[in-house]
Design a protein around this motif. Structure first.
Motif, PDB file in Angstrom:
ATOM      1  N   ASP A  84     -14.322  11.231  -1.502  1.00 10.96           N
ATOM      2  CA  ASP A  84     -13.991   9.927  -1.952  1.00 10.96           C
ATOM      3  C   ASP A  84     -12.976  10.356  -3.208  1.00 10.96           C
ATOM      4  O   ASP A  84     -13.471  11.560  -4.067  1.00 10.96           O
ATOM      5  N   VAL A 104      -9.400   5.700  -7.423  1.00  5.99           N
ATOM      6  CA  VAL A 104      -7.902   5.358  -7.830  1.00  5.99           C
ATOM      7  C   VAL A 104      -7.608   4.827  -9.117  1.00  5.99           C
ATOM      8  O   VAL A 104      -8.115   3.811  -9.194  1.00  5.99           O
ATOM      9  N   CYS A 111      -1.653   2.883  -8.851  1.00  7.50           N
ATOM     10  CA  CYS A 111      -0.936   2.575  -7.453  1.00  7.50           C
ATOM     11  C   CYS A 111       0.188   1.702  -8.062  1.00  7.50           C
ATOM     12  O   CYS A 111       0.327   0.805  -8.627  1.00  7.50           O
ATOM     13  N   VAL A 117      -3.793  -1.881  -2.955  1.00  5.04           N
ATOM     14  CA  VAL A 117      -5.227  -1.426  -2.987  1.00  5.04           C
ATOM     15  C   VAL A 117      -6.005  -2.614  -3.340  1.00  5.04           C
ATOM     16  O   VAL A 117      -6.098  -3.127  -4.399  1.00  5.04           O
ATOM     17  N   GLN A 142     -10.541   5.547  -2.719  1.00  7.11           N
ATOM     18  CA  GLN A 142      -9.914   5.853  -1.361  1.00  7.11           C
ATOM     19  C   GLN A 142     -10.892   7.048  -0.903  1.00  7.11           C
ATOM     20  O   GLN A 142     -11.035   7.956  -1.315  1.00  7.11           O
ATOM     21  N   LEU A 160      -8.842   6.842   6.743  1.00  9.97           N
ATOM     22  CA  LEU A 160      -8.478   6.584   5.530  1.00  9.97           C
ATOM     23  C   LEU A 160      -9.232   5.269   5.162  1.00  9.97           C
ATOM     24  O   LEU A 160      -8.903   4.234   6.054  1.00  9.97           O
ATOM     25  N   ASN A 162      -9.701   2.365   2.109  1.00 10.75           N
ATOM     26  CA  ASN A 162      -9.533   1.872   0.927  1.00 10.75           C
ATOM     27  C   ASN A 162     -10.748   0.946   0.547  1.00 10.75           C
ATOM     28  O   ASN A 162     -10.787   0.063   1.174  1.00 10.75           O
TER      29      ASN A 162
END
Length: 83
Positions: free
Chosen positions: A9, A12, A15, A21, A41, A49, A51
């Motif tokens: 993990d 984030v 971005c 996100v 993420q 993956l 989010n």
């Protein structure tokens, strides 16, 4: 993608496209109606993956939003992320 240290993990912190996100939670009135957003993420072996954005609707009702995708290596340092 062969290293076991990659999976796990990650919080984030930045971005370039915040709406990527959390989708609509990050646009317009989203941050006002859903304050305290935290984006994470998650990289899951062998190629997943996830989010996830957690929040408190109206400041007190807990909730979350998840987006799922896959990771495909192209070269040693390039990956394609898909939904």
């Amino acid at each position: 993608m062969r290293s076991p240290l990659l999976w796990g993990d990650y919080e984030v912190l930045y971005c370039s496209q915040p709406s990527a996100v959390g989708g609509p939670l990050k646009k317009g009135g989203g941050p006002v109606l859903f304050p305290g957003q935290k984006a994470v993420q998650r990289l899951v072996e062998p190629d997943q993956l996830i989010n996830e954005v957690t929040f408190k609707a109206l400041g007190f009702l807990p909730g979350f939003s998840r987006q799922y995708g896959t990771i495909k290596p192209v070269s040693g340092d390039t990956f394609v992320v898909g939904g």
